[in-house]
Design a protein around this motif. Structure first.
Motif, PDB file in Angstrom:
ATOM      1  N   VAL A  49      40.602  53.339  46.467  1.00 19.45           N
ATOM      2  CA  VAL A  49      41.426  52.145  46.635  1.00 19.45           C
ATOM      3  C   VAL A  49      40.677  51.095  47.455  1.00 19.45           C
ATOM      4  O   VAL A  49      40.709  49.900  47.149  1.00 19.45           O
ATOM      5  N   SER A  50      39.961  51.561  48.480  1.00 22.77           N
ATOM      6  CA  SER A  50      39.189  50.629  49.303  1.00 22.77           C
ATOM      7  C   SER A  50      38.147  49.901  48.461  1.00 22.77           C
ATOM      8  O   SER A  50      37.986  48.690  48.558  1.00 22.77           O
ATOM      9  N   SER A  51      37.462  50.671  47.602  1.00 22.13           N
ATOM     10  CA  SER A  51      36.446  50.053  46.746  1.00 22.13           C
ATOM     11  C   SER A  51      37.090  49.050  45.808  1.00 22.13           C
ATOM     12  O   SER A  51      36.534  47.983  45.548  1.00 22.13           O
ATOM     13  N   GLY A  52      38.259  49.437  45.291  1.00 21.39           N
ATOM     14  CA  GLY A  52      38.982  48.528  44.409  1.00 21.39           C
ATOM     15  C   GLY A  52      39.305  47.229  45.116  1.00 21.39           C
ATOM     16  O   GLY A  52      39.097  46.138  44.573  1.00 21.39           O
ATOM     17  N   ALA A  53      39.790  47.362  46.356  1.00 23.71           N
ATOM     18  CA  ALA A  53      40.109  46.171  47.137  1.00 23.71           C
ATOM     19  C   ALA A  53      38.851  45.346  47.383  1.00 23.71           C
ATOM     20  O   ALA A  53      38.880  44.113  47.316  1.00 23.71           O
ATOM     21  N   SER A  54      37.716  46.024  47.627  1.00 24.67           N
ATOM     22  CA  SER A  54      36.454  45.323  47.866  1.00 24.67           C
ATOM     23  C   SER A  54      36.073  44.473  46.671  1.00 24.67           C
ATOM     24  O   SER A  54      35.615  43.345  46.813  1.00 24.67           O
ATOM     25  N   VAL A  55      36.257  45.081  45.468  1.00 21.72           N
ATOM     26  CA  VAL A  55      35.888  44.344  44.264  1.00 21.72           C
ATOM     27  C   VAL A  55      36.669  43.030  44.208  1.00 21.72           C
ATOM     28  O   VAL A  55      36.099  41.964  43.950  1.00 21.72           O
ATOM     29  N   GLY A  56      37.971  43.138  44.501  1.00 21.74           N
ATOM     30  CA  GLY A  56      38.799  41.932  44.499  1.00 21.74           C
ATOM     31  C   GLY A  56      38.290  40.922  45.510  1.00 21.74           C
ATOM     32  O   GLY A  56      38.164  39.727  45.202  1.00 21.74           O
ATOM     33  N   ALA A  57      37.966  41.425  46.702  1.00 21.47           N
ATOM     34  CA  ALA A  57      37.518  40.531  47.769  1.00 21.47           C
ATOM     35  C   ALA A  57      36.183  39.884  47.413  1.00 21.47           C
ATOM     36  O   ALA A  57      35.999  38.678  47.548  1.00 21.47           O
ATOM     37  N   VAL A  58      35.260  40.729  46.921  1.00 22.05           N
ATOM     38  CA  VAL A  58      33.929  40.218  46.588  1.00 22.05           C
ATOM     39  C   VAL A  58      34.032  39.183  45.474  1.00 22.05           C
ATOM     40  O   VAL A  58      33.386  38.137  45.508  1.00 22.05           O
ATOM     41  N   LEU A  59      34.865  39.499  44.486  1.00 23.14           N
ATOM     42  CA  LEU A  59      35.073  38.551  43.392  1.00 23.14           C
ATOM     43  C   LEU A  59      35.553  37.208  43.929  1.00 23.14           C
ATOM     44  O   LEU A  59      35.069  36.152  43.520  1.00 23.14           O
ATOM     45  N   THR A  60      36.517  37.278  44.846  1.00 20.73           N
ATOM     46  CA  THR A  60      37.064  36.052  45.415  1.00 20.73           C
ATOM     47  C   THR A  60      35.977  35.252  46.105  1.00 20.73           C
ATOM     48  O   THR A  60      35.840  34.036  45.896  1.00 20.73           O
ATOM     49  N   ILE A  61      35.151  35.951  46.912  1.00 19.34           N
ATOM     50  CA  ILE A  61      34.101  35.257  47.644  1.00 19.34           C
ATOM     51  C   ILE A  61      33.040  34.744  46.677  1.00 19.34           C
ATOM     52  O   ILE A  61      32.608  33.602  46.728  1.00 19.34           O
ATOM     53  N   PHE A  62      32.672  35.613  45.735  1.00 19.79           N
ATOM     54  CA  PHE A  62      31.610  35.318  44.783  1.00 19.79           C
ATOM     55  C   PHE A  62      31.952  34.091  43.938  1.00 19.79           C
ATOM     56  O   PHE A  62      31.168  33.192  43.752  1.00 19.79           O
ATOM     57  N   LEU A  63      33.166  34.090  43.423  1.00 18.81           N
ATOM     58  CA  LEU A  63      33.565  32.995  42.554  1.00 18.81           C
ATOM     59  C   LEU A  63      34.154  31.826  43.330  1.00 18.81           C
ATOM     60  O   LEU A  63      34.474  30.806  42.753  1.00 18.81           O
ATOM     61  N   GLY A  64      34.282  32.024  44.649  1.00 13.31           N
ATOM     62  CA  GLY A  64      34.857  30.972  45.470  1.00 13.31           C
ATOM     63  C   GLY A  64      36.265  30.621  45.050  1.00 13.31           C
ATOM     64  O   GLY A  64      36.681  29.471  45.004  1.00 13.31           O
ATOM     65  N   LEU A  65      37.032  31.669  44.702  1.00 10.72           N
ATOM     66  CA  LEU A  65      38.390  31.454  44.210  1.00 10.72           C
ATOM     67  C   LEU A  65      39.325  31.000  45.321  1.00 10.72           C
ATOM     68  O   LEU A  65      39.174  31.390  46.472  1.00 10.72           O
ATOM     69  N   SER A  66      40.262  30.201  44.926  1.00 10.75           N
ATOM     70  CA  SER A  66      41.315  29.852  45.866  1.00 10.75           C
ATOM     71  C   SER A  66      42.551  29.468  45.070  1.00 10.75           C
ATOM     72  O   SER A  66      42.516  28.550  44.254  1.00 10.75           O
TER      73      SER A  66
END
Lengths: 492, 352
Positions: free
Chosen positions: B110-127
């Protein structure tokens, strides 16, 4: 009506396991579900508790379709005792039992009421787990754990208890304890118990009603005695069984018959008959099927040792059974494998005859004294006095007797004995008429149950003829012999 | 007799909560006071009293100390506390639900899953509009939840009985896969690399009050949901079938627990990166000390988890000072051996 199943069909994952099953369970019944492995017993039980939906048909719980209830409402009516409850963490017994109150508590701040505490305490008491209320479940034995989960189920205050092979992992004594408890609750509290049984005999012993399933269909739905018919069990379970009555209670029992028939090679002959001053004994290498009226080992059973013990005329013991058992043990016999008789006749006066025919042979052993001869037709004139037996007849048959043959053999032997007394004009001292026997005669018919099958032993059948002749001859000689001895001792 | 038992019981519970609370307070005091600049406990009281409670205390405290406490140490300690509490209570709930003392957000993937979401957000600069700073935790939570659903689905496909080892194995496979996915994104990224790496290693340093604000609402919602389901968790730790027979609406309650666990894990990962084994070790120790009843296990795990992570962070930043270790290193150094011990113990029990 607690449960009513109306033509239910269903199964797991698209595979239909249950076909058109309908039955009804009444309040206060101990209802059994039987069937071979894969017959759909567990599936039916899961449908009853709402765990698996039915694809067609209706399950009515207290006259309402089961799907009208929510999970909590069902839990207030139906409790399920698991066959093998998982326990991953070490909860205490009381914590586990308290969980049974879940359905009775409501709201976000479910408080523990005095009523809840009362019910939990009561459930623990009823199942006998209150002593280890504060112990961890992991410290308990299998039987104790089962009782803890039973207490949990009771804490639900259910009207119906569902069980899936509740005795599966239990010792014999726990099995009886659990079923006795369930039976008592059905009778005293009107609890309805519906249980899957693996053991036909336990079901036969405790159930009020049984449904027998095979391939997801009902084969029979009736009283235990009707359901557990020999032919039906053989067909459904595809195995050789024999049905007979329970020795103590009127319940049907079904026993397995092993494939490998042990051949009884031994033949009972006079060679293995032993006589000493205290007793006459015959010890067979293999158990014999016996019907007898001995002091010990009477009735029908399998016995290996046969003892006819001499006791003094004045023998008077209030508990002659106990005394006889003690005697057998003292002499190195195993009472549970022994038929024991008593006689006032001296063991030297035993008469035996061995009769060999083409298909079977018979050994007859008689001790006879006519000191208290009685005319059976006039017996009402006698007072009831127990004195050591005086004509003891043993009939050993090297052959395979039917149950009828056992009974007919006894009749034939009795008639032959009566004829001896008539021909010798032995009189009943009380009435002066010709006696038919003595007041405490004993008889034993034993068969090796191997070789030729003998269905009948009436007077004119081959076996009957031999028994009639043999008993007549031996009894006559035996009476002569004991009369002679009596004369000698009287002369002394 | 009964009354005495109940009282003893209550007293024990009281003692348990007192111990956990004292532990948490001591950990907080140590976390605030120890560092390159030491702040005396009395000063800490004065600072907190003056700055937060606005008490009319004569302010004879060094303003530098006040600055350190209020802007650096206190937010850091509070953040570590929330992260530790979130991971511990989520771990306790996952363990109860899956009847599996080895389950925790980290081992379940679950932690890794959450990381993917977080990294994606940072990577794509989502907001996401209107949500602003909460975009990161919302994405983490969503991917965390999707991960646990997929992990459980796969585990069920492999083994209908959902044995402990199967679930853990599936979780670890997913962790590896998602880890590789994150590495891929890191390889592809240029400018944001440092931010992602620093975040991945797991740390609560230099986050400030903003991050506390991010985790707080999720922490409250998630733990309230779990505590509301503590009786159901008790029932479900005897198997889903058993729980249903007792009267628990298993489907609904299970979903609630999984969602709440994902909210807590996702939010914790969003603010601090992946910190492993807190959710494994803390509930296990708490259960050993005070029993498996979830009504008490959850709040107690929360307190001890918070205290534990505050101390772990303290070690991480002081042990080779002035260099800071990632906090995940400390928790893994403690957690992995504990994981091994539990596994061996379970094996031994299984054989016996």
């Amino acid at each position: 009506m607690m449960y009513s199943l109306r033509q239910i069909n269903g199964g797991y994952g698209g595979k239909q396991v249950i076909h058109d099953v309908s039955f009804e369970v009444e309040k206060g019944q101990l209802f059994g579900i039987l069937g071979p492995n894969g017959s759909g017993k567990s599936t039916v039980l899961k449908m009853l508790s709402g765990l698996i939906p039915v694809t067609s048909g209706e399950v009515y719980l207290k006259d309402q379709p089961v799907q009208n209830y929510n999970t909590k409402e069902i839990a207030k009516i139906v409790a399920v005792l698991p066959q093998h409850a998982e326990h991953s963490f070490s909860y205490t017994v009381k914590e586990i039992v308290s969980l049974g109150r879940y359905a009775h508590q409501s709201g976000w701040f479910q408080t523990w009421s005095e009523d809840d505490e009362e019910v939990v305490q009561q459930s623990m008491k009823q199942t006998g787990v209150q002593h280890f209320a504060h112990k961890n479940i992991t410290e308990l034995s299998g039987g104790e754990r089962q009782r803890v989960f039973l207490a949990q189920s009771l804490a639900q205050e259910p009207e119906i208890l569902l069980l899936d092979e509740p005795t599966n992992h239990l010792d014999l004594s726990y099995q009886k304890e659990l079923l006795d408890m369930l039976k008592e609750w059905t009778e005293k509290k009107g609890l309805t118990v519906l249980s899957i049984f693996h053991d036909l005999n336990l079901a036969g012993l405790y159930c009020d009603q049984i449904v027998l399933l095979n391939d997801g269909k009902i084969v029979s739905n009736d009283k235990p005695n009707e359901v557990l018919q020999e032919a039906r069990i053989i067909e459904v379970y595809e195995t050789e069984v024999k049905k007979h009555g329970h020795p103590k209670v009127p319940a049907p029992q079904v026993v397995l018959i092993p494939e490998e028939k042990w051949q009884n090679e031994e033949i009972i002959t006079p060679a293995i008959l032993m006589v000493n001053e205290e007793y006459i004994t015959l010890q067979s290498a293999q158990p014999l099927r016996v019907m007898s009226s001995g002091v010990v080992g009477s009735g029908i059973g399998w016995y290996q040792t046969f003892v006819n013990r001499h006791v003094d005329k004045s023998y008077n013991c209030d508990d002659f059974y106990e005394e006889m058992v003690d005697f057998l043990i003292e002499k190195g016999f195993e009472p549970s494998e022994t038929v024991g008789m008593m006689t006032a006749v001296y063991t030297d006066d035993v008469i035996y005859g061995f009769y060999e025919m083409d298909l079977f042979s018979v050994l007859i052993v008689v001790t006879a004294g006519v000191g208290n001869a009685v005319d059976a037709s006039m017996a009402s004139k006698h007072k009831e006095v127990v004195t050591p037996g005086t004509i003891n007849s043993w009939i050993f048959v090297n052959g395979h007797l039917s149950e009828e043959a056992f009974i007919q053999a006894m009749m034939t032997a009795t008639e032959a004995k009566a004829k001896v007394l008539m021909d010798l004009e032995v009189r009943d001292k009380e009435t002066g008429t010709v006696a038919t026997g003595t007041s405490t005669d004993s008889i034993l018919v034993a068969a090796t149950q191997s070789g030729e099958k003998i269905d009948f032993a009436g007077t004119v059948t081959p076996l009957g003829k031999i028994i009639g002749k043999g008993i007549y001859e031996c009894t006559q000689k035996a009476i002569h012999k004991s009369r002679k001895r009596k004369k000698e001792t009287d002369d002394d | 007799m009964q009354k005495r038992f109940t009282q003893k019981y209550l007293n024990n519970r009281g003692v348990a909560y007192l111990c956990a609370f004292v532990f948490l307070c001591v950990a907080m005091m140590m976390g605030i006071s120890i560092g390159t600049v030491s702040v005396l406990p009395l000063d800490i009281f004065n600072i907190i009293g003056a700055e937060i409670l606005r008490l009319p205390i004569s302010n004879d405290v060094n303003p530098m100390h006040s600055n350190i406490v209020m802007n650096i140490r206190l937010p850091r300690v509070v953040l570590a506390g929330f992260v530790g509490a979130s991971l511990a209570i989520a771990g306790a709930a996952f363990q109860g639900l899956l009847r599996n003392p080895l389950a925790d957000p980290y081992t379940l993937g679950v932690s890794s899953g959450a990381s993917v979401g977080a990294v994606l957000t940072i990577f794509l600069g989502l907001s996401i509009p209107f949500v602003g700073t909460f975009t990161l935790p919302l994405f983490s939570i969503t991917t965390a939840f999707l991960t646990i659903i997929v992990v459980l689905f796969f585990a069920r496909q492999i083994d209908r009985g959902m044995r402990v080892e199967t679930i853990i194995l599936t979780g670890i496979i997913f962790s590896s896969f998602l880890g590789a996915f994150i590495s891929l994104m890191i390889a592809l990224t240029g400018d944001e690399l440092r931010q992602i790496i620093g975040w991945l290693l797991g740390s609560v340093s230099m986050r400030g009050w903003d991050y506390v604000q991010i985790i707080l609402p999720f922490f409250i919602i998630g733990s309230a949901m779990l505590i509301a389901n503590s009786k159901e968790l008790n029932a479900m730790s005897f198997g889903e079938e058993r729980a249903r027979h007792i009267g628990v609406n298993v489907q609904k309650r299970k979903m609630m627990v999984l969602i709440a666990g994902s909210i807590l894990t996702g939010a914790a990962v969003a603010v601090s990166g992946t910190i492993g084994f807190v959710g494994l070790v803390i509930p296990h120790l708490t259960r050993l000390l005070w029993g498996p009843d979830h009504r008490h296990l959850l709040p107690l795990s929360m307190m001890t988890g918070a205290g534990f992570l505050i101390l772990a962070d303290l070690f991480a930043r002081t042990i080779i000072s002035p260099t800071e270790l990632p906090i995940g290193v400390i928790t893994a150094l403690i957690g992995a051996p504990v994981f091994a011990i539990i596994l061996i113990k379970r094996r031994a029990e299984g054989r016996g």
